[in-house]
Motif scaffolding. Sequence first.
Motif: not given
Ligand code: BGC
Length: 800
Positions: A376, A380, A388
Amino acid sequence: MSTADALTAALASAQWISPYEPVPHPAGQRPAHELAGRFHWDGAAPETGADAGAEAVVYATAHGVYELFVNGVRVGDEELSPGFSSYRSRLQVQRWEITALLQPGENSVTVLLSDGWFRGRHGFVRRADGFGTDTAFLAAVLLEPSTGAARPLLATGAHWESRPSHITRADLMDGQRIDLRLEGPDAPGRPQGAVLSTDPLCDDRTRLVPAEAPAVRRIQELSPTQISTPGEGITVVDFGQNINGWVRLHELGPAGTRTVLRHGEALDDAGLLLVENIRAFDFATRAVLPAGQVDEVISAGRAGDMFEPRHTTHGFRYVQIEGAAGPIGMGDILAIVVHSELARTGTFTASDPLLNTLHDVVDWSFRGNACAVPTDCPQRERSGFTGDWQVFADTAALLYDVAAFSESWSTDLAADQWADGRVPTVVPNPAGNRPSGSAFEDMAAGSAGWGDAAVLVPWSMWRAYGDRVALARALPSMRVWVEYAARSAAAGRHPDRAAERPLERPHERYLWDTGFHFGEWLEPDTPPAPDPTVDHGIVATAFLHRSAHTLALAEAAVGRPADAEHYSRLAENVRAAWCAEYLAADNTLSEESQGHYVRALAFGLVPEERRQAVADRLAALIRENGTRLGTGFLATGLLLPTLADAGHLDLAYELLFARDIPSWLGMIDHGATTMWEWWDGVTPSGVRGSLNHYSKGAVASFLYTHVAGIRLAENPEPGAEAYGTVVIAPQPGGGLSSAAASVHTRRGTIGAEWRIEGGTFRLTATIPAGVTAEVRLPDGSRVSGVGGGTHSYTVAAAGR
Ligand code: BGC
């Protein structure tokens, strides 16, 4: 012998060993350990003349991340070995060729082993020890003659030595500390015997597979674009590009100099590093976690020494350096771009450089998130979020050959899928195919749009690459996901619906309105707020239709017509239920959001005769919103193609070229070098969310499919998948005077290049031999059955 059997045989005499680590340090503070073994090789001795022509190889893998050295020389150029996979079910083994590194007599094999993904921190809440509490290493050195049995030279076992290394802290998220004074033979700390691993996971050797995902490598080096000194003893280096990787720093100062390097994506007004935006937020506890990404090097004072951490990686554009002995010059530091090595397949250029920049920015975002698995974001969480990759896989398959990369990930998805069909939100998942114990994560497993990666990703890969074996292999996982969703739809009703309408209507058994769903997620001005009580039925039911329909196509593609028929009936029932519940007689939706309208059209939920009215309503909604897009994670990549295909090409171009927030070019105007997670990632009031999330970059596929006009045929004949039939359908607009794209496919390179000059539109299409194209020209004319070769077409340009 299969390759897997060959691995097992090669490693038969090797034992899993762990470092001697009587009191493990707390997570994030753990050192890398050095493990060492020695062997004698009689090289040129007459009785081993048989070794002439043999290859010396090492088979190696680890619980953790390892670097391998033979006689002090680093082996190979791969990083973060053995890569990231669902270690409980699949662990990649590397085969390293080391013939040139051997010497007659004593030889040494040493390994630097750190926590990596196995024991280190990553994910939503940066949990450590995800796959186990001990790191471990397994290897065998063999001489492999061109024919006949291999001759074992060394294998891991209790005779190996262990000692802490000069890497005194190594974690993928937190960063790495190197004390160069401890490097080399003079290192303090007496070697101890390595410990035979007791982790029961080690006993399962059926997990061992040859390296299947493309290796991670150092792909590119970037020089600083600017160096500033915003405070006493503080240097900030700007590399001008948000990347995944690390830095290489020279000039480490006199012995004992301690230099700290902090990595981030943004600066504050004073020019200092800002990391608030990459601090992870634990939805369950509401805790905001530290940003991590801090490296540290302690100099040994040796001339020529340099710092380059290779047991961590960071998502960053800026590095803030503190404690350096002297000023840092442009030549003292480089950023090293690290990611899975993928072959480039797509190129795009247009007359407006803004689109070229957008294409580059999306490309960089993908490169920043293709490190062993699709992630993602690189700073972080660094997790393989299913949703994603689901939204970006088609775009990635235009930019790069992601067949092996994605298939490796899909294999892990299937392995981590729960017995009831639910898919965890991140794959590879430390908990494997069962609940993790974290209430939030376990609740989130099975969210529509995320879990649908089980179906939609293998289908994307099939369309792009046409690997029937890979599709067939994914089918069981695809089926159990659809069955799970269909069962959930049939089993329950959302409490709000039940309260409002006590009597269940027949279509409701096909409405998937229960369970937790992220929903459209991160629409403009909508901060992340996962809420299990919200009715996301309009999203989840749409995805149930999409996945059931896709599964039916997949069953047909592998020659299972009865199953195809079964799932297509399910898809039709779900579609009808969606319309009955959410589509009103006046062709408006019960929830007026752009994302829902996009899905209605893109997923084929709306009956043909009502499509135009629904598309016009979507266009009107966008206009009512000040001609601003309003989609989030799931629908953004579909927005422009949907508009263009439904007669609103001009509006699609207006959104593509929009400059205010929310828009793609608006991000770039605000300095984005990668796509942001939030539409308003950077505003005058601050920086929010990750600045490197590729999901919204799914728009780049529009540049290929509609601007330049290279498209996979929608329903190709059997055998014509993977661009066997291709549609060349450029749709000029937005004031562009030219555009060109090429996609290198399994069947050759397909190209489309157009130019408008003096009221004339000229297209040149390049079609590989054996590929059949249908050419659709902007004046509405069509040419079918276009074969291999370079073809030119000229029509009057429309007045755009
Ligand atoms: C992530 C996303 C993810 C979303 C939902 C976020 O914290 O960075 O890209 O798809 O959470 O789970």
